[in-house]
Design a protein around this motif. Structure first.
Motif, PDB file in Angstrom:
ATOM      1  N   SER A 101       0.839  -1.196   0.000  1.00 43.82           N
ATOM      2  CA  SER A 101       0.000   0.000   0.000  1.00 43.82           C
ATOM      3  C   SER A 101       0.875   1.248   0.000  1.00 43.82           C
ATOM      4  O   SER A 101       2.043   1.200   0.417  1.00 43.82           O
ATOM      5  CB  SER A 101      -0.905   0.005   1.236  1.00 43.82           C
ATOM      6  OG  SER A 101      -0.121   0.075   2.419  1.00 43.82           O
ATOM      7  N   ARG A 111       0.892   3.733   1.965  1.00 40.31           N
ATOM      8  CA  ARG A 111       1.347   4.064   3.312  1.00 40.31           C
ATOM      9  C   ARG A 111       2.496   3.163   3.748  1.00 40.31           C
ATOM     10  O   ARG A 111       3.471   3.624   4.358  1.00 40.31           O
ATOM     11  CB  ARG A 111       0.176   3.946   4.300  1.00 40.31           C
ATOM     12  CG  ARG A 111       0.480   4.491   5.668  1.00 40.31           C
ATOM     13  CD  ARG A 111      -0.768   4.664   6.494  1.00 40.31           C
ATOM     14  NE  ARG A 111      -1.461   3.413   6.738  1.00 40.31           N
ATOM     15  CZ  ARG A 111      -2.491   3.265   7.558  1.00 40.31           C
ATOM     16  NH1 ARG A 111      -2.969   4.317   8.202  1.00 40.31           N
ATOM     17  NH2 ARG A 111      -3.069   2.098   7.725  1.00 40.31           N
ATOM     18  N   VAL A 158      -4.772  -2.533  -9.157  1.00 47.89           N
ATOM     19  CA  VAL A 158      -3.670  -2.463  -8.190  1.00 47.89           C
ATOM     20  C   VAL A 158      -3.378  -3.878  -7.707  1.00 47.89           C
ATOM     21  O   VAL A 158      -4.293  -4.629  -7.354  1.00 47.89           O
ATOM     22  CB  VAL A 158      -4.033  -1.553  -7.000  1.00 47.89           C
ATOM     23  CG1 VAL A 158      -2.867  -1.475  -6.021  1.00 47.89           C
ATOM     24  CG2 VAL A 158      -4.404  -0.163  -7.492  1.00 47.89           C
ATOM     25  N   HIS A 194      -1.849  -6.641  -5.068  1.00 49.55           N
ATOM     26  CA  HIS A 194      -1.690  -6.785  -3.629  1.00 49.55           C
ATOM     27  C   HIS A 194      -1.079  -8.142  -3.319  1.00 49.55           C
ATOM     28  O   HIS A 194      -1.230  -9.096  -4.086  1.00 49.55           O
ATOM     29  CB  HIS A 194      -3.030  -6.661  -2.906  1.00 49.55           C
ATOM     30  CG  HIS A 194      -3.759  -5.381  -3.196  1.00 49.55           C
ATOM     31  ND1 HIS A 194      -3.517  -4.216  -2.508  1.00 49.55           N
ATOM     32  CD2 HIS A 194      -4.722  -5.092  -4.110  1.00 49.55           C
ATOM     33  CE1 HIS A 194      -4.300  -3.260  -2.976  1.00 49.55           C
ATOM     34  NE2 HIS A 194      -5.037  -3.767  -3.956  1.00 49.55           N
TER      35      HIS A 194
END
Length: 287
Positions: free
Chosen positions: A93, A95, A157, A159
């Motif tokens: 992510s 962050r 995206v 992951h």
């Protein structure tokens, strides 16, 4: 205005504390009266400057001092490893990428390794959250390196998945018998059989209740566990709200949550939407 005698008291305190061995002022006064003041001063050790006077000479060599900054050039960067690290970071992510980049100095513009406290201040989070983000990100990267994780793509995206594995609880024969009795009792009462209701009725944990329903849902003839949409949840709450309103009973968030088996947040959202619609209707009628 200072009280009388304060200057004498300050001088006495200065003389009293300006010694390696503290001597009370009353002891000095008695020594002066008895004529033993020199003997009292003889108890004081010599000054440290006198003992270190032998070291104050130009004949002694100065101790070698290591340079604070590196004098040799930094080793060349491994471009292949750098590209691989950036690829691993792209699976995390934004962050988590920011935390690892700052903590390990992976940025090309600023290679300084920031502390957890500095990262927390910059990102506006507490240190416990930063620690959790770092541990989770490192665990995902380690799983990628070992080949035990999988990469899934959602909304364009990618992951990292498969690092947290859930262990299915083992059901004993006593557990299965207790759950079956609870299901029959709930059916007789006309109540909906869900994981939370079954766990509450038997005193067992929700993972065990969920495991029982997963194994015996079709055998017991229970409806499939299909997750309701937002519109379906709101419609179910509205139906229960209308039932309580028709009966003239008190309507509370907890009462509705127990009836429809939804979270209190869902009920509060419905109440907020209902209040907003009522205010819009009242404003339209006022016009």
């Amino acid at each position: 205005m200072w009280p009388p005698g304060w200057m004498d008291a300050a001088v006495k305190r200065t003389i009293e504390y300006d010694r390696l061995i503290r001597v009370p002022s009353i002891a000095l006064w008695k020594a002066r009266q008895q004529g033993t003041e020199e003997q009292l001063y003889a108890l004081q050790p010599e000054s440290l400057d006198q003992w270190m006077a032998w070291y104050d000479t130009s004949e002694l060599e100065e101790p070698p001092v290591s340079p604070l900054l590196p004098t040799a050039a930094a080793p060349p960067r491994d471009l292949g490893l750098h590209a691989q690290v950036q690829t691993w970071l792209s699976y995390l992510s934004p962050r988590a990428q920011r935390v690892l980049t700052l903590h390990y100095g992976l940025s090309e513009e600023d290679e300084r390794c920031y502390s957890i406290a500095e990262i927390a201040r910059e990102m506006g989070l507490n240190r416990h959250t930063i620690h959790y983000i770092e541990r989770d990100a490192l665990k995902r990267i380690r799983a990628l390196v070992e080949g035990t994780a999988t990469i899934v793509e959602k909304d364009g995206v990618r992951h990292v998945k498969g690092i947290y594995r859930f262990r299915q609880p083992t059901l004993t024969p006593e557990d299965e018998a207790l759950f079956r009795q609870a299901v029959l009792r709930l059916r007789e009462e006309g109540r909906k059989v869900s994981t939370r209701v079954l766990a509450h009725a038997t005193g067992k944990s929700q993972p065990r209740a969920s495991a029982f329903l997963r194994l015996y849902r079709e055998t017991l003839g229970l409806p499939s566990c299909k997750k309701a949409t937002h519109e379906e949840r709101m419609a179910q709450v509205a139906k229960s709200y209308a039932e309580l309103e028709t009966k003239g009973e008190r309507i509370t968030v907890k009462r509705l949550a127990d009836m429809v088996h939804y979270s209190k947040e869902t009920i509060a959202e419905y109440m907020r939407l209902r209040k907003q619609e009522q205010e819009e209707q009242d404003a339209a009628q006022a016009r």
